[in-house]
Design a protein around this motif. Sequence first.
Motif, PDB file in Angstrom:
ATOM      1  N   ALA A 105       0.842  -1.192   0.000  1.00  0.00           N
ATOM      2  CA  ALA A 105       0.000   0.000   0.000  1.00  0.00           C
ATOM      3  C   ALA A 105       0.881   1.247   0.000  1.00  0.00           C
ATOM      4  O   ALA A 105       1.888   1.308   0.705  1.00  0.00           O
ATOM      5  CB  ALA A 105      -0.908   0.002   1.227  1.00  0.00           C
ATOM      6  N   SER A 106       0.513   2.227  -0.811  1.00  0.00           N
ATOM      7  CA  SER A 106       1.285   3.462  -0.850  1.00  0.00           C
ATOM      8  C   SER A 106       1.016   4.269   0.405  1.00  0.00           C
ATOM      9  O   SER A 106       0.122   3.958   1.186  1.00  0.00           O
ATOM     10  CB  SER A 106       0.877   4.271  -2.075  1.00  0.00           C
ATOM     11  N   GLY A 107       1.817   5.314   0.594  1.00  0.00           N
ATOM     12  CA  GLY A 107       1.684   6.135   1.795  1.00  0.00           C
ATOM     13  C   GLY A 107       0.274   6.675   1.970  1.00  0.00           C
ATOM     14  O   GLY A 107      -0.319   6.581   3.041  1.00  0.00           O
ATOM     15  N   TRP A 108      -0.267   7.194   0.867  1.00  0.00           N
ATOM     16  CA  TRP A 108      -1.594   7.777   0.949  1.00  0.00           C
ATOM     17  C   TRP A 108      -2.634   6.700   1.278  1.00  0.00           C
ATOM     18  O   TRP A 108      -3.505   6.894   2.122  1.00  0.00           O
ATOM     19  CB  TRP A 108      -1.948   8.477  -0.363  1.00  0.00           C
ATOM     20  N   ASN A 109      -2.509   5.527   0.620  1.00  0.00           N
ATOM     21  CA  ASN A 109      -3.471   4.461   0.870  1.00  0.00           C
ATOM     22  C   ASN A 109      -3.378   3.944   2.299  1.00  0.00           C
ATOM     23  O   ASN A 109      -4.387   3.589   2.900  1.00  0.00           O
ATOM     24  CB  ASN A 109      -3.246   3.308  -0.110  1.00  0.00           C
ATOM     25  N   ARG A 118      -5.179   6.422   4.337  1.00  0.00           N
ATOM     26  CA  ARG A 118      -6.600   6.448   4.029  1.00  0.00           C
ATOM     27  C   ARG A 118      -7.325   5.202   4.577  1.00  0.00           C
ATOM     28  O   ARG A 118      -8.395   5.294   5.139  1.00  0.00           O
ATOM     29  CB  ARG A 118      -6.748   6.556   2.504  1.00  0.00           C
ATOM     30  N   HIS A 119      -6.716   4.022   4.414  1.00  0.00           N
ATOM     31  CA  HIS A 119      -7.433   2.786   4.729  1.00  0.00           C
ATOM     32  C   HIS A 119      -7.027   2.144   6.041  1.00  0.00           C
ATOM     33  O   HIS A 119      -7.734   1.285   6.541  1.00  0.00           O
ATOM     34  CB  HIS A 119      -7.243   1.768   3.596  1.00  0.00           C
ATOM     35  N   VAL A 120      -5.886   2.543   6.576  1.00  0.00           N
ATOM     36  CA  VAL A 120      -5.468   1.920   7.838  1.00  0.00           C
ATOM     37  C   VAL A 120      -5.480   2.932   8.976  1.00  0.00           C
ATOM     38  O   VAL A 120      -6.180   2.764   9.968  1.00  0.00           O
ATOM     39  CB  VAL A 120      -4.062   1.293   7.704  1.00  0.00           C
ATOM     40  N   THR A 121      -4.732   4.025   8.790  1.00  0.00           N
ATOM     41  CA  THR A 121      -4.562   4.940   9.915  1.00  0.00           C
ATOM     42  C   THR A 121      -5.850   5.686  10.243  1.00  0.00           C
ATOM     43  O   THR A 121      -6.252   5.735  11.407  1.00  0.00           O
ATOM     44  CB  THR A 121      -3.445   5.954   9.598  1.00  0.00           C
TER      45      THR A 121
END
Lengths: 325, 311
Positions: A228-232, A235-238
């Motif tokens: 997962a990229s930084g943004w993802n 967005r989806h975890v943090t």
Amino acid sequence: MTTTAPQPKGNFKPKRNGRWWQRKEPPRQENNAIIGERKSTPYLFSAPAILLVAGLLGFPVLWGVWQSFYRRPRLGAPPERVGIENYSDMFSSDAFWDSLNKTAVFVSGSLIVGMVLGLFFAFALFRVVGRLRFLRAVTIGPYIVSNVAAAVMFRILFNAQFGTMNQVIEWLPFVDSGPRWLADPFWAMVTVIFTQVWTDLPLVILLLLGGLMTIDNAHLDAALVDGASGWNRARHVTIPLLAPQILISVVWLSYSTLTGLGVVLALTGGGPLKATQTMAMEMYTVAFRNLEFNQGLAIATFVLVLNALLTLAYIRIGRRYDYDA
Amino acid sequence: MTDILPPDEIAADTIAEESLQASERDVPGLGLAVGSRAKRLLRSILIAIPLIALVVWTVTPFLVTLSISFKDKVEVFSDPSLIPANPSLNAYTDVLASDSFTTSFTNSVVVGVGTTVLTILLAVPAAYAFARFRFRGRHLLLLFTLLPRLTPSIGLMIPIYRIAIATNMLDKRITLIIVYTAMLLPLGVWLLVGFFQAIPRDIEEAANVDGASLWGRLRHIVVPLAAPAMITVGVLAFREAWNEFTLVLVLVNSPGNRTLPFELYKLQGVEGIADYPIEAAFTVLTIVPFILFYTFVEKHVVAGLISGSGK
């Protein structure tokens, strides 16, 4: 919180009339943590604080709600019971609806600016948490400033003639002159929002940072390995894992702006042309400038009810996320 | 959303992660090393930009105010630079020499110290009772923590003003001390309860067996161990008294009883044309004493706040 002590088993029933070696009592953990204290001790210890808080926070607010159903026919005359007349007057006054609009703009504007900046700064600080201690002191900065001092500072910063804001704006290409911040109805509201957010942001950042620090690294590592990229990842975890702190921050910011009077009063006093006349300002104007105290109490009660709904949301968030609200 | 992966997959991932790290470590070669160094540089720049933004966002208002406070009344308009061309301390000497500052400063110190002392005196025993005893009314603690949210100062202004008139308590410093204490007590008690509960019961029970009285235990065990939390509560109480504006606005009439925020607020309206250096210097002089006081105990406060907000 304390967990319930295991229930005593067997012959632990207290015998009050037996001889002293027969007087078996269950472990006292349930009642008193420390054995041998008088029963009155906790009451004596907590009474002053409870009485003071009840007498100076609880009672006045309830008294104010009750008084909002009264009115003085003339200044100095004894109050008379008028039922909901203060409220019907309030709902039929344009000034009230106008202030409700202004409050909606003020609260939502502060929420947007505050949450965007809060998340941005919290994520930034999280990367260096524990390494740059001076940043922590800087973050806390606005927290130690009074609303009035913040207002003076922002009036200097946003001054149309010599303010740094306009110097920066005029330095940009294609811009002749910056806005006349506090003299213009639209920009005055913007200035008030930024000042309010500036004073409130430290707590939001700390709240979000505290949330980030409790997130288990395993989740992020897993996402990282999954590519997962930084943004993802954000967005989806943090962000989902940070949901309780985000919601609490939203509720707290709403509370602070909905009931906040200091910044608006000291910065614009509701002006220009009532452009920043929020409900808190309206309450202050009606009560302490027009001296219609009971009418002011009706506005205050209305704000208190809105605020109570917010508090309810706060409690529900706490329950939902098993959060010690 | 707490369980993102089933346990067996986590195990697989840790293996994958280890092999990933190993492969990264094992790759030699100059080209790659330079690449990673550039990457690292880019990375640190990407981290630094938001942090610089944070510093700019927080510090600019302070810097601008500080800059103006060293300028002359006319210079404010003629010399727009951040660093004054010929800085002077005139604004500061004027403010420090004025009655309005010295009086309100004294009032703020008196109210601040009074609030701090009273808050700690009332919060410590109450928190100890909530933390250590099971008694009827213990559940009041929850109500205690919620009450301040239900009673913001906008709801308190008119009632407290009317009550102060009725009880002849208007325009007195002691009124301010009592009101601010009441406003800070719920937070103070709540912070302290968490701290007291963290003190192992065994220590106190051992002392009890050794014959220590309740007061002895409080004085020699509980208070020393909870000192950081008490300092936090004290600073928060002092801050409240030092900065509070809306209630002092209605509770105080005469100039002799104003606190610093009220005096600063009045300062803006008195003169026809705003004297910005004076206002700025006054502002700086309300903030600096607190910063001095605060940097002294900063560590405790932030730790206390984080542990409070994380709960």
